[in-house]
Write a protein that holds these residues in place. Structure first.
Motif, short mmCIF file in Angstrom:
data_model
loop_
_atom_site.label_atom_id
_atom_site.label_comp_id
_atom_site.label_asym_id
_atom_site.label_seq_id
_atom_site.Cartn_x
_atom_site.Cartn_y
_atom_site.Cartn_z
N VAL A 342 0.85 -1.19 0.00
CA VAL A 342 0.00 0.00 0.00
C VAL A 342 0.88 1.24 0.00
O VAL A 342 1.98 1.24 0.56
N THR A 343 0.39 2.31 -0.64
CA THR A 343 1.16 3.55 -0.71
C THR A 343 0.24 4.74 -0.50
O THR A 343 -0.94 4.71 -0.87
N PRO A 344 0.78 5.81 0.10
CA PRO A 344 0.01 7.05 0.17
C PRO A 344 -0.02 7.72 -1.19
O PRO A 344 0.81 7.45 -2.06
N SER A 345 -0.97 8.60 -1.38
CA SER A 345 -1.05 9.33 -2.64
C SER A 345 0.14 10.28 -2.77
O SER A 345 0.76 10.66 -1.78
N ASP A 346 0.45 10.66 -4.01
CA ASP A 346 1.47 11.67 -4.24
C ASP A 346 0.98 12.62 -5.33
O ASP A 346 -0.13 12.46 -5.84
N ASP A 347 1.82 13.63 -5.65
CA ASP A 347 1.39 14.66 -6.60
C ASP A 347 2.19 14.61 -7.90
O ASP A 347 2.25 15.60 -8.63
N ILE A 348 2.80 13.48 -8.21
CA ILE A 348 3.59 13.35 -9.43
C ILE A 348 2.66 12.94 -10.56
O ILE A 348 2.01 11.89 -10.48
N PRO A 349 2.55 13.72 -11.62
CA PRO A 349 1.51 13.49 -12.62
C PRO A 349 1.43 12.09 -13.21
O PRO A 349 0.33 11.57 -13.41
N LEU A 350 2.56 11.44 -13.50
CA LEU A 350 2.50 10.09 -14.07
C LEU A 350 2.88 9.02 -13.06
O LEU A 350 3.18 7.88 -13.43
N SER A 351 2.83 9.34 -11.78
CA SER A 351 2.98 8.30 -10.76
C SER A 351 1.73 7.45 -10.72
O SER A 351 0.61 7.96 -10.86
N THR A 352 1.89 6.16 -10.50
CA THR A 352 0.71 5.30 -10.41
C THR A 352 -0.10 5.57 -9.14
O THR A 352 -1.23 5.10 -9.02
N SER A 353 0.47 6.32 -8.21
CA SER A 353 -0.28 6.72 -7.01
C SER A 353 -0.71 8.18 -7.05
O SER A 353 -1.12 8.73 -6.02
N THR A 354 -0.64 8.82 -8.20
CA THR A 354 -0.98 10.23 -8.25
C THR A 354 -2.44 10.45 -7.85
O THR A 354 -3.37 9.83 -8.37
N GLY A 355 -2.63 11.31 -6.86
CA GLY A 355 -3.96 11.73 -6.46
C GLY A 355 -4.76 10.73 -5.66
O GLY A 355 -5.92 11.02 -5.32
N ARG A 356 -4.20 9.58 -5.33
CA ARG A 356 -5.00 8.60 -4.59
C ARG A 356 -4.12 7.62 -3.82
O ARG A 356 -3.07 7.20 -4.32
N ASP A 357 -4.55 7.27 -2.60
CA ASP A 357 -3.92 6.17 -1.89
C ASP A 357 -4.13 4.90 -2.73
O ASP A 357 -5.19 4.72 -3.33
N SER A 358 -3.13 4.05 -2.75
CA SER A 358 -3.18 2.91 -3.66
C SER A 358 -2.82 1.61 -2.97
O SER A 358 -2.09 1.58 -1.98
N LEU A 359 -3.34 0.52 -3.52
CA LEU A 359 -2.91 -0.82 -3.15
C LEU A 359 -2.34 -1.47 -4.41
O LEU A 359 -2.99 -1.44 -5.46
#
Length: 436
Positions: A342-359
């Motif tokens: 699991v990862t916290p969201s980040d603000d990197i436009p092409l990150s797979t976690s951009t804008g949302r917490d992810s699993l």
């Protein structure tokens, strides 16, 4: 030097570039880019080949980073470290430890170059920042026109914003500046659990620990959880695994024996399910503590192929349950565990976690096993849950269906047009995921 073959670590992708160079400085990279632009050809800086896709596959000129490693500067007031982009993560980790410093988080493999790991969004689990890219606060790159651009939060901020996960499409990274922390100790606790126990307590476990990594063993009801927590002690007081236990667990059992058994079961796939059932029952609990990077990373000598998807955190366990149901209903025989992070969201436009917490759900096969049917079975499930594929791992997505998954995809393409108008850095993979 020419006609030297390039093959990635998983042996899934290969290329035969027309020219191979080992630049010693930024000026040599600029010269290679300007020549490629004048010729109407392409140039690619490769890393160590740990991406499973052809994201760094060279088509004409291949640049090797072997002479572009090392730390350039340390700012202890700002708590930042600047390193050459060709530095391997394991080298950076060792040097940071020597200086009493550490990165906040990382994945479990330390062989990649910094440029390769960050450009593909390589990540760990948990923490305040999960990916290496989210810890970048400055970078320098050579654009497709041969311009050397320095990007910080105050200068060329848009290049920094997008370039932290740039896919190698915006330029050749030459330096990267990371935010660092004082060296810290992690305590790892690994615990075998049943499927129900692991999933029923999953959310609470993630809330209670700094980093959580979970593995499910296909064709069984068994899982392994690993929690990593910070200890407020100096590294000298840590209690790492003994050399013998480390060799037995991490080098012999997890690599040598596991690799050998995979070679056998690949020949006799009917034995795989029973093998998984027996081996997963043999898992034992263990605890140890050490400098953070020695807990985050582990040796990986068994070659494999991998597909990994990031789904919204709230959909993650549903996606995992559907994946298990699909595997159980199939006649596939899978030896490798499924990894859940699991990862916290980040603000990197092409990150797979951009804008949302992810699993993240990662699916693996041995290098000699057929991965196509396995990944084909599971990819539609990941897509149905609005999943985003890891840029450096196997997937079938293209620009047409990736664009809706990233709110700022069009902005990335606009910046690419500006920094690489002639597509000097293009290759087959980038044409597929970004378009022409």
């Amino acid at each position: 030097m020419s006609n030297a073959a390039w093959v990635n670590w998983s042996k899934l992708e290969s290329a035969r570039p027309e020219r191979v160079e080992e630049p010693a400085d930024t000026a040599a990279i600029v010269a290679a880019v300007e020549r490629a632009r004048a010729e109407g050809s392409t140039v690619k800086m490769v890393g160590t080949g740990h991406s499973f896709t052809a994201i760094s596959a060279p088509e004409h000129t291949m640049l090797r980073p072997s002479r572009l490693g090392g730390i350039l500067s340390v700012d202890r007031d700002a708590m930042t470290v600047t390193a050459l982009a060709g530095t391997q993560l394991k080298v950076l980790n060792a040097e940071l430890e020597r200086m009493g410093l550490s990165l906040h988080n990382m994945g479990d493999i330390a062989e990649q170059t910094l440029a390769g790991a960050t450009s593909t969004g390589t990540h760990g689990t948990g923490g305040i920042a999960a990916s290496l890219s989210a810890q970048i606060c400055g970078l320098q790159l050579v654009t497709g026109t041969g311009e050397v651009v320095t990007a910080t939060e105050a200068e060329n901020a848009d290049v920094l914003e997008f370039g932290r996960v740039g896919l190698g499409a915006l330029g050749v990274l030459t330096t990267l500046t990371f935010r660092v922390e004082p060296l810290f100790v992690l305590e790892a606790n690994e615990t075998p659990m049943s499927w129900d126990e692991a999933l029923d307590g999953f959310d609470q476990r993630v809330a209670d620990h700094h980093h959580v990594d979970t593995y499910w063993f296909p064709h069984t009801d068994r899982m392994l959880t690993k929690t990593n927590d910070r200890l407020d002690i100096p590294v000298s007081e840590a209690e790492p695994l003994s050399r013998l236990r480390y060799w037995w667990d991490d080098e012999f059992l997890s690599n040598k024996l596991f690799g050998g058994l995979n070679r056998v079961t690949n020949r006799f796939p009917g034995t795989i399910r029973r093998f998984n059932q027996v081996s997963s029952r043999m898992l034992s609990a263990r605890s140890y503590s050490d400098a953070a990077h020695k807990v985050f990373t582990a040796p990986r000598t068994v070659r494999f192929r991998e597909m990994e998807y990031a789904v919204p955190r709230e959909a993650g366990l549903a996606a995992l349950r559907e994946a298990r149901a699909a595997i159980d209903a199939s006649d596939l025989n899978i030896t490798f565990p499924v990894e859940i992070r699991v990862t916290p969201s980040d603000d990197i436009p092409l990150s797979t976690s951009t804008g949302r917490d992810s699993l993240y759900l990662a699916f693996h096969t041995h290098v000699d096993a057929d991965h196509l049917e396995y990944f084909k079975l599971l990819e539609p499930i990941m897509r149905a849950h609005d999943g985003r594929p890891h840029w450096g791992k196997v997937h079938t997505r293209s620009a047409a269906d990736l664009a809706p998954a990233y709110p700022r995809f069009a902005e990335f393409l606009t910046l690419r047009d500006r920094l690489d108008p002639d597509r000097v850095f293009a290759n087959r993979y980038l044409r597929r995921v970004l378009g022409d």
